[in-house]
Scaffold this motif. Structure first.
Motif, short mmCIF file in Angstrom:
data_model
loop_
_atom_site.label_atom_id
_atom_site.label_comp_id
_atom_site.label_asym_id
_atom_site.label_seq_id
_atom_site.Cartn_x
_atom_site.Cartn_y
_atom_site.Cartn_z
N LEU A 1 5.40 9.11 -9.83
CA LEU A 1 5.35 8.62 -8.46
C LEU A 1 4.38 7.46 -8.33
O LEU A 1 4.68 6.45 -7.67
CB LEU A 1 4.95 9.75 -7.51
N ALA A 2 3.22 7.58 -8.95
CA ALA A 2 2.22 6.50 -8.88
C ALA A 2 2.79 5.20 -9.42
O ALA A 2 2.60 4.12 -8.84
CB ALA A 2 0.97 6.90 -9.65
N ARG A 3 3.52 5.28 -10.51
CA ARG A 3 4.12 4.07 -11.09
C ARG A 3 5.21 3.50 -10.18
O ARG A 3 5.35 2.28 -10.04
CB ARG A 3 4.69 4.38 -12.48
N ILE B 1 -0.31 3.86 1.31
CA ILE B 1 -0.78 3.55 -0.04
C ILE B 1 -0.10 2.30 -0.57
O ILE B 1 -0.74 1.41 -1.12
CB ILE B 1 -0.55 4.75 -0.97
N THR B 2 1.22 2.23 -0.41
CA THR B 2 1.95 1.08 -0.90
C THR B 2 1.55 -0.20 -0.18
O THR B 2 1.44 -1.27 -0.78
CB THR B 2 3.47 1.30 -0.74
N LYS B 3 1.29 -0.08 1.10
CA LYS B 3 0.96 -1.25 1.92
C LYS B 3 -0.41 -1.81 1.61
O LYS B 3 -0.59 -3.05 1.60
CB LYS B 3 1.02 -0.85 3.41
N SER B 4 -1.40 -0.95 1.32
CA SER B 4 -2.77 -1.47 1.31
C SER B 4 -3.68 -1.00 0.18
O SER B 4 -4.61 -1.72 -0.17
CB SER B 4 -3.44 -1.11 2.64
N ALA B 5 -3.46 0.17 -0.38
CA ALA B 5 -4.45 0.72 -1.32
C ALA B 5 -4.52 -0.09 -2.61
O ALA B 5 -3.50 -0.52 -3.14
CB ALA B 5 -4.13 2.18 -1.63
N CYS B 6 -5.75 -0.29 -3.09
CA CYS B 6 -5.96 -0.93 -4.39
C CYS B 6 -6.13 0.09 -5.50
O CYS B 6 -5.84 -0.20 -6.66
CB CYS B 6 -7.20 -1.82 -4.34
N GLY B 7 -6.62 1.28 -5.15
CA GLY B 7 -6.86 2.29 -6.18
C GLY B 7 -6.79 3.69 -5.64
O GLY B 7 -6.99 3.93 -4.44
N VAL C 1 -0.85 1.98 -11.97
CA VAL C 1 -0.91 2.41 -13.37
C VAL C 1 -2.26 3.06 -13.63
O VAL C 1 -3.27 2.71 -13.01
CB VAL C 1 -0.68 1.25 -14.35
N VAL C 2 -2.28 4.03 -14.54
CA VAL C 2 -3.52 4.75 -14.84
C VAL C 2 -4.42 3.89 -15.72
O VAL C 2 -3.96 3.27 -16.69
CB VAL C 2 -3.21 6.11 -15.49
N PHE D 1 -5.05 2.11 -10.57
CA PHE D 1 -5.20 0.86 -9.86
C PHE D 1 -3.83 0.24 -9.64
O PHE D 1 -2.92 0.41 -10.46
CB PHE D 1 -6.08 -0.14 -10.64
N ARG D 2 -3.71 -0.48 -8.55
CA ARG D 2 -2.49 -1.25 -8.32
C ARG D 2 -2.35 -2.29 -9.43
O ARG D 2 -3.32 -2.95 -9.80
CB ARG D 2 -2.56 -1.94 -6.96
N ASP D 3 -1.14 -2.44 -9.93
CA ASP D 3 -0.91 -3.38 -11.03
C ASP D 3 -0.72 -4.79 -10.46
O ASP D 3 0.37 -5.37 -10.50
CB ASP D 3 0.32 -2.95 -11.84
#
Length: 207
Positions: free
Chosen positions: A83-85, A54-60, A90-91, A128-130
């Protein structure tokens, strides 16, 4: 109390599971753009097991969240959001579901749990990734940042009717030299509503 319909456990089944990072590694999955998670209270475990991917590639990420305990020992929204933050997300949207208290009675034939009003109970949270924060960071390096990630996130935001997010992202990408003014102008034109809405939103509103 909100629990007017308790669930009785009649049987349990043990099953083997695998975390997302291990599954991706064993199956040659190098990246994902978007993940939807709905696993009845185990959403935090899925995020923890997929931190690398998720950290490496996910946008959402779109996932079910709970504000009140329903499953035994389940994490609530605050833990998932923390954890998401930490992972850089961010939501942006929260579609919530509410319940009436079980003692409430009125003229409606619907059971209490089918009301839309009441105490917030659960919902679907869109993260979404900030990327805007990343673009504005002092540590940002255009040589190490892929333009395709910016364009993918802008496209995802548009799919969820968040055109303002798309435009903000494109303008910040232009500011750091990733996109030309001409290309951004064309994309903003495509994102601009063809007619004004009740708020009289026009292209100028995106600037």
């Amino acid at each position: 109390s909100l629990d007017d319909n308790p669930i009785e456990v009649v049987d349990t089944v043990d099953c083997l599971t695998i975390d997302l990072d291990t599954f991706a590694r064993e199956n040659g999955i190098d990246y994902v753009d978007f993940i939807k998670i709905d696993v009845e209270g185990a959403e935090l475990a899925v995020l923890e097991g997929g931190e690398q991917l998720i950290t490496k590639s996910a946008c959402g990420v779109l996932l079910e969240v709970y504000f009140q305990a329903f499953h035994e020992s389940q994490p609530l929204f605050s833990e998932i959001d923390a954890l998401a933050r930490r992972l850089g997300f961010v939501v942006f949207q929260l579609d919530s579901f509410s319940l009436r208290r079980k003692d409430w009675q009125d003229s409606s034939p619907l059971p209490a749990y089918e009301f839309e009003e009441g105490q917030v109970y659960s919902g679907d949270a869109l993260y979404f990734r900030d990327i805007v924060a990343e673009l504005r960071s002092d540590r940002f390096s255009i040589e190490r940042y892929a333009l395709v990630k910016v364009l993918k996130l802008a496209s995802l935001a548009e799919l969820f009717n968040l055109q303002d997010v798309s435009v903000e992202l494109l303008l910040n990408a232009q500011a750091v030299g990733m996109l030309s003014e001409g290309d951004v102008g064309k994309m903003v034109d495509l994102l601009t509503p063809q007619q004004t809405d009740v708020f009289k939103l026009t292209k100028a509103g995106y600037r």
